[in-house]
Design a protein around this motif. Sequence first.
Motif, PDB file in Angstrom:
ATOM      1  N   PHE A   3       0.826  -1.205   0.000  1.00 38.54           N
ATOM      2  CA  PHE A   3       0.000   0.000   0.000  1.00 38.54           C
ATOM      3  C   PHE A   3       0.859   1.253   0.000  1.00 38.54           C
ATOM      4  CE2 PHE A   3      -2.971  -3.177   1.541  1.00 38.54           C
ATOM      5  CZ  PHE A   3      -4.057  -2.904   0.742  1.00 38.54           C
ATOM      6  N   SER A   4       1.940   1.192   0.778  1.00 34.46           N
ATOM      7  CA  SER A   4       2.836   2.346   0.794  1.00 34.46           C
ATOM      8  C   SER A   4       3.397   2.585  -0.595  1.00 34.46           C
ATOM      9  CB  SER A   4       3.978   2.105   1.781  1.00 34.46           C
ATOM     10  OG  SER A   4       3.485   2.162   3.097  1.00 34.46           O
ATOM     11  N   ASN A   7       0.680   4.059  -2.767  1.00 31.24           N
ATOM     12  CA  ASN A   7       0.455   5.462  -2.413  1.00 31.24           C
ATOM     13  C   ASN A   7       1.594   6.346  -2.898  1.00 31.24           C
ATOM     14  OD1 ASN A   7      -2.043   5.367  -1.157  1.00 31.24           O
ATOM     15  ND2 ASN A   7      -1.156   4.627   0.750  1.00 31.24           N
ATOM     16  N   PRO A 135      -9.057   2.107  -2.093  1.00 32.16           N
ATOM     17  CA  PRO A 135     -10.185   2.702  -2.806  1.00 32.16           C
ATOM     18  C   PRO A 135     -10.019   2.647  -4.331  1.00 32.16           C
ATOM     19  CG  PRO A 135      -9.165   4.270  -1.288  1.00 32.16           C
ATOM     20  CD  PRO A 135      -8.309   3.069  -1.315  1.00 32.16           C
ATOM     21  N   ARG A 138      -8.531   5.685  -6.208  1.00 35.70           N
ATOM     22  CA  ARG A 138      -7.080   5.836  -6.249  1.00 35.70           C
ATOM     23  C   ARG A 138      -6.472   5.030  -7.392  1.00 35.70           C
ATOM     24  NH1 ARG A 138      -4.303   7.932  -1.456  1.00 35.70           N
ATOM     25  NH2 ARG A 138      -5.953   9.032  -0.396  1.00 35.70           N
ATOM     26  N   THR A 249       6.335   8.955   1.177  1.00 36.55           N
ATOM     27  CA  THR A 249       5.445   7.954   1.745  1.00 36.55           C
ATOM     28  C   THR A 249       6.188   7.021   2.697  1.00 36.55           C
ATOM     29  OG1 THR A 249       4.331   8.021  -0.368  1.00 36.55           O
ATOM     30  CG2 THR A 249       3.619   6.331   1.156  1.00 36.55           C
TER      31      THR A 249
END
Lengths: 312, 415
Positions: A3-4, A7, A135, A138, A249
């Motif tokens: 996820f990082s 992102n 989401p 994104r 991030t």
Amino acid sequence: MIFSTLNGVLYGMLLFLLASGLTLIFSMMGVLNFAHASFYMLGAYFGFQISQWLGFWVALVAAPVLVGLIGAAVERWGLRTVHKWGHVPELLFTFGLAFVVEELVQMVWGKLPVDYRVPALLDFSAFELFGTTYPAFRMFMLLISVAIFLVLLLVLTRSRIGLIIQAALTHPNMVAMLGHNVPKVFMMVFGFGCGLAAIAGVIAGPALVTQPSMAHVLGPILFVVVVFGGLGSLPGAFIASLLIGLIQTFAIAINYSLGDALGAIGIGRPISGALSDMWQVTVAQIGPVVPYLMLVLILIFRPTGLMGTRET
Amino acid sequence: MPTRYGTGLAVAALAAGLGMTAPAFAQVKIAFVDPLSGAMAPIGEHGVKHFQYMIDKINAKGGVNGQKMELLTYDNKLSPQETVIAAQKAIDAGARILTLGNGSGAAAAMIDFVNKHNDRNPGKEVVYLNYAAVDPAFTNDKCSYWHFRWDAHSDIKMQALTTYIKGKPSIKKIYLINQDYSFGHAVRKAANEMLKAKRPDIQIVGDELHPLAKITDFAPYIAKIKASGADSVITGNWGSDIALLLKASADAGLQVDYYTYYAGGAGGPTAIKQTGLKDRVYQITEGIANINVKENLAWEEEFRKKSAGQGWWYPRVRNEMEMLAMAMNEAKSNDPKVFAEKLRGLKYKNIYGKDTYMRAEDHQFFQDIYISALTPMAGDMKFDEENSGWGWKLTATIPMANTDVATTCKMAKPS
């Protein structure tokens, strides 16, 4: 971790949408466009307004076109007029423009953040991994920015207009001699760059916060990307954008402080004294400063930037 | 320029409130200094509505000592420097009562400014009424005769919160996330110390500080909370920092209990509903809309009609303004130097019918403290938040006697 990375890449791609236009404008016209992030903000607000009236999908197309036209007009009747007086007035012009845009936005939409929502069609979670959801909007942002990157790459390297732009980047006088209308190319690039920034605004608006200070927050980081990547170098801007996105991030995820480092090499953790606060500041806390540190270092050790050929 | 615009609005609103018959004689000017632009602007804007509402009420009852109150608003952009500039402007405009709530950095600058101003301008003293900045220092080592605080400070709230947590054995791993400035530091320090004393078995799995009002995407922080395995989060975040934290939490589907100071602010309840965290997001406040006392419900009803459905967030603003009017009328003077003496130790019965008082020792206000959780409307709950269909339901009441933390304040009384 995944996820990082997602992102970080997403943030990096957003930065790239802005930086690509800025770096083209910068290297072509020699103007550091201080108002570039303002066009990003205009994109977000136009996107918000149009999506209120006609829906998000219309806004996604219409807002960048409108902002692009405004950008072209700014170049045609603003920058080109100021250009005769040299680079410093041009710089001051864009500097002033940034404030004018911010004030205008505040006058039209107010000082509060506007309620710019994710479109209902994309308001669900795309996938779930280890109990955390991601989401869909994104993912959509990511796809759009990657798609634009690819189109940009193809246009610049494969099309005739791309060749002229590349030529105008390095030898503007020569290109003009060959009969091309260089001022028109400038205007188009300026407008197109603003349009790209506006796309970033339209898709970032709902996920981040659409407010009058959003240009201020992003502006300085953009210059870091452009200088770090090297002037006029799209691949440089691309790498710098992703790098900064990922660094920002991942820095948040690191809880390591200077005191820990001292402890690890056997000196022991200083816990008192005048500077005791300094030892406890973690990497996560200084994360936001890291890009600026990179800017300073690259200017000292490699003034042309990562992939640039000219000095800043 | 924005400031003048805000003031114009407020004056216009006041004129409208008085039916366009604003009297020409001298008025008691109350200067409201808070962020009215930037990320925290929704908080400041709603604060203006509270004060305007209170001033209209006080004026309708005849004002103070025959004079009407008037609100001046100034945007401090959440910055200590701008706060000092705004305070000077307010004083130049004739205000001698200053109020500021948001941001302990700004509040510290205000206290310092007011102290210096009063030293240099005897006979023209101003007073600072603090409705929300909760750094404990302001009523301890930095206490000032000219500063009065109506919100329970951070240590009082943490005292109440940890007392509640003590009785919940299901909590095993706590994550702390706070804003990186004096207030956030106070929250984490108190949380660490008090949890250790009351629940030594609880593991603190994260102790995060992030920049104030700068973050637009909390996703990386949420990923970190998730990775830590925490079952509960304690946060003092307010304004956009709590709303966006909860929003990112909803996006990532993070299922933890949130113990917050300010989840009730703009955007908070909407995000909580989106997370589906029913009965799992707590806030600790000096009052909520759904306290079943007739006066309170009527008050809430009337205010919501005037503020487009937004609730009365700050019972403390009512306490502050009513006590101010009381002190002024009792002292028969609108001069801060005279009525400040009355305000010290002033006892007051709040809208819930409970006794409260302003402690003379340190100018800290004491009252019952309430812990509530956001939950879908049910039973005798009367008000929801942000039209979400979810409202605050009372979970626990901490009586005033249990909130009485000691102070180190040595108040220097002006001669």
